[in-house]
Structure formats: structure tokens, C-alpha cells
Design a protein around this motif. Structure first.
Motif, PDB file in Angstrom:
ATOM      1  N   GLU A  15      56.342  83.165  69.007  1.00 51.77           N
ATOM      2  CA  GLU A  15      55.902  83.799  67.096  1.00 51.77           C
ATOM      3  C   GLU A  15      57.101  84.337  67.477  1.00 51.77           C
ATOM      4  O   GLU A  15      57.773  86.081  68.047  1.00 51.77           O
ATOM      5  CB  GLU A  15      54.843  84.878  67.017  1.00 51.77           C
ATOM      6  CG  GLU A  15      55.061  85.459  65.634  1.00 51.77           C
ATOM      7  CD  GLU A  15      53.723  85.958  65.133  1.00 51.77           C
ATOM      8  OE1 GLU A  15      53.876  87.631  64.948  1.00 51.77           O
ATOM      9  OE2 GLU A  15      52.189  85.658  65.553  1.00 51.77           O
ATOM     10  N   CYS A  16      58.120  84.705  66.131  1.00 56.30           N
ATOM     11  CA  CYS A  16      59.118  85.046  65.816  1.00 56.30           C
ATOM     12  C   CYS A  16      59.470  86.952  65.705  1.00 56.30           C
ATOM     13  O   CYS A  16      58.225  86.571  64.780  1.00 56.30           O
ATOM     14  CB  CYS A  16      59.668  84.825  64.462  1.00 56.30           C
ATOM     15  SG  CYS A  16      61.702  84.945  63.897  1.00 56.30           S
ATOM     16  N   GLU A  17      59.415  87.234  66.531  1.00 54.16           N
ATOM     17  CA  GLU A  17      59.948  88.716  66.332  1.00 54.16           C
ATOM     18  C   GLU A  17      60.860  89.255  64.359  1.00 54.16           C
ATOM     19  O   GLU A  17      59.690  90.409  64.247  1.00 54.16           O
ATOM     20  CB  GLU A  17      60.916  89.401  67.174  1.00 54.16           C
ATOM     21  CG  GLU A  17      59.840  89.152  69.156  1.00 54.16           C
ATOM     22  CD  GLU A  17      61.103  89.452  69.549  1.00 54.16           C
ATOM     23  OE1 GLU A  17      62.138  90.167  69.571  1.00 54.16           O
ATOM     24  OE2 GLU A  17      60.609  89.767  70.575  1.00 54.16           O
TER      25      GLU A  17
ATOM     26  N   GLN B 174      67.104  77.580  72.194  1.00 54.81           N
ATOM     27  CA  GLN B 174      65.908  78.036  70.165  1.00 54.81           C
ATOM     28  C   GLN B 174      66.141  78.798  69.344  1.00 54.81           C
ATOM     29  O   GLN B 174      65.303  80.107  69.456  1.00 54.81           O
ATOM     30  CB  GLN B 174      64.548  77.102  71.295  1.00 54.81           C
ATOM     31  CG  GLN B 174      63.376  76.815  69.525  1.00 54.81           C
ATOM     32  CD  GLN B 174      63.546  75.167  68.846  1.00 54.81           C
ATOM     33  OE1 GLN B 174      63.493  74.364  70.002  1.00 54.81           O
ATOM     34  NE2 GLN B 174      63.425  75.184  67.977  1.00 54.81           N
ATOM     35  N   LYS B 175      65.857  78.460  68.447  1.00 57.65           N
ATOM     36  CA  LYS B 175      65.887  79.016  67.288  1.00 57.65           C
ATOM     37  C   LYS B 175      64.546  78.934  66.460  1.00 57.65           C
ATOM     38  O   LYS B 175      64.519  77.705  65.629  1.00 57.65           O
ATOM     39  CB  LYS B 175      67.148  79.234  66.330  1.00 57.65           C
ATOM     40  CG  LYS B 175      68.554  79.538  66.650  1.00 57.65           C
ATOM     41  CD  LYS B 175      69.446  79.570  66.295  1.00 57.65           C
ATOM     42  CE  LYS B 175      71.292  79.741  66.606  1.00 57.65           C
ATOM     43  NZ  LYS B 175      71.905  79.886  65.893  1.00 57.65           N
ATOM     44  N   CYS B 176      64.367  80.769  65.531  1.00 58.17           N
ATOM     45  CA  CYS B 176      63.379  79.911  64.809  1.00 58.17           C
ATOM     46  C   CYS B 176      63.933  79.106  63.491  1.00 58.17           C
ATOM     47  O   CYS B 176      64.802  79.288  62.449  1.00 58.17           O
ATOM     48  CB  CYS B 176      63.151  81.799  63.972  1.00 58.17           C
ATOM     49  SG  CYS B 176      62.047  81.243  62.778  1.00 58.17           S
ATOM     50  N   LYS B 177      62.004  78.327  63.008  1.00 55.47           N
ATOM     51  CA  LYS B 177      62.813  77.149  62.295  1.00 55.47           C
ATOM     52  C   LYS B 177      63.069  78.045  60.784  1.00 55.47           C
ATOM     53  O   LYS B 177      63.669  77.503  59.838  1.00 55.47           O
ATOM     54  CB  LYS B 177      61.602  76.289  62.045  1.00 55.47           C
ATOM     55  CG  LYS B 177      62.045  75.813  63.054  1.00 55.47           C
ATOM     56  CD  LYS B 177      63.011  74.785  63.235  1.00 55.47           C
ATOM     57  CE  LYS B 177      63.144  73.791  64.994  1.00 55.47           C
ATOM     58  NZ  LYS B 177      64.241  73.312  64.936  1.00 55.47           N
ATOM     59  N   ASN B 178      62.436  79.126  60.735  1.00 54.66           N
ATOM     60  CA  ASN B 178      62.249  80.307  59.092  1.00 54.66           C
ATOM     61  C   ASN B 178      63.642  80.903  58.610  1.00 54.66           C
ATOM     62  O   ASN B 178      64.284  80.417  57.660  1.00 54.66           O
ATOM     63  CB  ASN B 178      60.826  80.409  59.118  1.00 54.66           C
ATOM     64  CG  ASN B 178      60.959  81.345  58.025  1.00 54.66           C
ATOM     65  OD1 ASN B 178      60.984  80.323  56.358  1.00 54.66           O
ATOM     66  ND2 ASN B 178      60.213  82.384  57.589  1.00 54.66           N
ATOM     67  N   CYS B 179      63.783  81.392  59.905  1.00 54.20           N
ATOM     68  CA  CYS B 179      65.270  82.693  59.926  1.00 54.20           C
ATOM     69  C   CYS B 179      66.382  82.221  60.719  1.00 54.20           C
ATOM     70  O   CYS B 179      67.238  83.602  60.229  1.00 54.20           O
ATOM     71  CB  CYS B 179      64.003  84.088  59.474  1.00 54.20           C
ATOM     72  SG  CYS B 179      63.947  84.510  61.779  1.00 54.20           S
ATOM     73  N   ASN B 180      65.666  81.236  61.730  1.00 52.99           N
ATOM     74  CA  ASN B 180      67.304  81.047  62.316  1.00 52.99           C
ATOM     75  C   ASN B 180      67.648  81.652  62.959  1.00 52.99           C
ATOM     76  O   ASN B 180      68.877  82.307  63.806  1.00 52.99           O
ATOM     77  CB  ASN B 180      68.403  80.640  61.809  1.00 52.99           C
ATOM     78  CG  ASN B 180      69.290  79.433  61.834  1.00 52.99           C
ATOM     79  OD1 ASN B 180      68.784  79.106  62.899  1.00 52.99           O
ATOM     80  ND2 ASN B 180      70.546  79.826  61.969  1.00 52.99           N
ATOM     81  N   MET B 181      66.706  83.023  63.608  1.00 57.18           N
ATOM     82  CA  MET B 181      66.733  84.091  64.482  1.00 57.18           C
ATOM     83  C   MET B 181      66.555  83.488  65.703  1.00 57.18           C
ATOM     84  O   MET B 181      65.847  82.852  65.776  1.00 57.18           O
ATOM     85  CB  MET B 181      65.816  85.519  64.599  1.00 57.18           C
ATOM     86  CG  MET B 181      65.789  86.082  65.523  1.00 57.18           C
ATOM     87  SD  MET B 181      67.389  87.271  65.101  1.00 57.18           S
ATOM     88  CE  MET B 181      67.153  88.199  66.019  1.00 57.18           C
TER      89      MET B 181
ATOM     90  N   ARG C 286      55.179  76.128  67.951  1.00 58.37           N
ATOM     91  CA  ARG C 286      54.684  75.593  69.365  1.00 58.37           C
ATOM     92  C   ARG C 286      55.335  74.115  70.282  1.00 58.37           C
ATOM     93  O   ARG C 286      56.464  74.008  69.364  1.00 58.37           O
ATOM     94  CB  ARG C 286      53.506  74.907  69.116  1.00 58.37           C
ATOM     95  CG  ARG C 286      52.369  75.813  67.664  1.00 58.37           C
ATOM     96  CD  ARG C 286      51.476  74.595  67.898  1.00 58.37           C
ATOM     97  NE  ARG C 286      50.547  75.888  67.009  1.00 58.37           N
ATOM     98  CZ  ARG C 286      48.927  76.672  68.306  1.00 58.37           C
ATOM     99  NH1 ARG C 286      48.834  76.343  69.147  1.00 58.37           N
ATOM    100  NH2 ARG C 286      47.900  76.837  67.295  1.00 58.37           N
ATOM    101  N   ILE C 287      55.849  74.460  71.245  1.00 61.39           N
ATOM    102  CA  ILE C 287      56.329  73.660  72.214  1.00 61.39           C
ATOM    103  C   ILE C 287      55.254  71.889  72.059  1.00 61.39           C
ATOM    104  O   ILE C 287      54.867  71.790  71.355  1.00 61.39           O
ATOM    105  CB  ILE C 287      56.282  73.551  73.728  1.00 61.39           C
ATOM    106  CG1 ILE C 287      56.851  72.807  74.004  1.00 61.39           C
ATOM    107  CG2 ILE C 287      54.801  73.854  74.268  1.00 61.39           C
ATOM    108  CD1 ILE C 287      57.384  73.506  76.480  1.00 61.39           C
ATOM    109  N   THR C 288      57.146  71.283  71.939  1.00 56.95           N
ATOM    110  CA  THR C 288      56.603  69.484  71.326  1.00 56.95           C
ATOM    111  C   THR C 288      55.997  69.219  72.802  1.00 56.95           C
ATOM    112  O   THR C 288      56.104  69.729  73.785  1.00 56.95           O
ATOM    113  CB  THR C 288      57.970  69.361  70.973  1.00 56.95           C
ATOM    114  OG1 THR C 288      58.426  69.388  72.231  1.00 56.95           O
ATOM    115  CG2 THR C 288      58.567  70.167  69.506  1.00 56.95           C
ATOM    116  N   VAL C 289      56.026  67.981  72.497  1.00 57.22           N
ATOM    117  CA  VAL C 289      55.578  67.108  73.442  1.00 57.22           C
ATOM    118  C   VAL C 289      56.400  66.916  74.289  1.00 57.22           C
ATOM    119  O   VAL C 289      56.926  66.873  75.600  1.00 57.22           O
ATOM    120  CB  VAL C 289      54.596  65.852  72.788  1.00 57.22           C
ATOM    121  CG1 VAL C 289      54.738  64.524  74.475  1.00 57.22           C
ATOM    122  CG2 VAL C 289      53.103  65.779  72.221  1.00 57.22           C
ATOM    123  N   LEU C 290      58.049  66.557  73.888  1.00 55.66           N
ATOM    124  CA  LEU C 290      59.294  66.446  74.596  1.00 55.66           C
ATOM    125  C   LEU C 290      59.550  67.791  75.429  1.00 55.66           C
ATOM    126  O   LEU C 290      60.012  67.449  76.636  1.00 55.66           O
ATOM    127  CB  LEU C 290      60.516  65.414  73.862  1.00 55.66           C
ATOM    128  CG  LEU C 290      62.131  65.388  74.720  1.00 55.66           C
ATOM    129  CD1 LEU C 290      61.720  64.023  75.620  1.00 55.66           C
ATOM    130  CD2 LEU C 290      63.076  65.294  73.416  1.00 55.66           C
TER     131      LEU C 290
END
Length: 96
Positions: free
Chosen positions: A28-30, A2-9, A37-41
């Protein structure tokens, strides 16, 4: 992974793994401090790879007559399954 949805880290394997065992604690992205947060899936995938195989083995496929051997193999299955989960679960960005 998984990558950060904001900065793609990319999140570290250790941070994702620790979040499972602390009640699905948000990550929390470093880099940009965005909370995910983790999704239901993702929760379903985690249980499907850890708890479910252990229970199926213990109740249906255990070749052992000894309870401690069955529990030992069941716990080993739980640990091995949990090692793969950080690669498969998905997190979503928390809107603030």
C-alpha cells in the motif's frame, strides 16, 4: 525501484522485501493508500533469483561432500538473491 502508479511515489526497499516473505502481500502506498500487487512476471523473477539458484547449486554444482556445508551455501545464495529482488520485480495497481 517500483513507484506508485497513482502518485508516482517510490516504494521503500523494506516494504517490497517484506511483501515477498509474507506470501506476496500487496503493498500500500504510504502517500495515497493505493494498493499494488506483484505481477506474475514479478513472482517468476523472485523465484528465479532465490529458489532456483539455490536448488541448482545444491543439486548440480555443490563441491562439498558435507550436507550442512551444501545447505549453508545454498541458504546464503537464497539470501543474497533475495536482496536484489526489490529492484527488479514489478507491481500493478489494484483496480477498486
Amino acid at each position: 525501484m517500483q513507484k506508485c502508479k497513482n502518485c508516482n511515489m517510490q516504494f521503500s526497499w523494506v516494504n517490497i522485501y517484506k511483501s515477498f516473505w509474507w506470501g506476496y502481500k500487496p503493498i500500500e502506498c504510504e502517500t495515497c493508500n493505493t494498493e499494488h500487487r506483484i505481477t506474475v512476471l514479478g513472482r517468476i523473477i523472485f523465484v528465479s533469483l532465490t529458489i532456483l539458484p539455490m536448488l541448482v547449486f545444491g543439486y548440480f554444482f555443490s563441491p562439498f561432500d558435507h550436507a550442512f556445508a551444501t545447505m549453508g551455501v545454498g541458504i546464503a545464495i537464497l539470501i543474497i538473491g533475495s536482496l536484489f529482488t526489490p529492484y527488479l520485480v514489478k507491481y500493478k495497481k489494484v483496480d477498486q
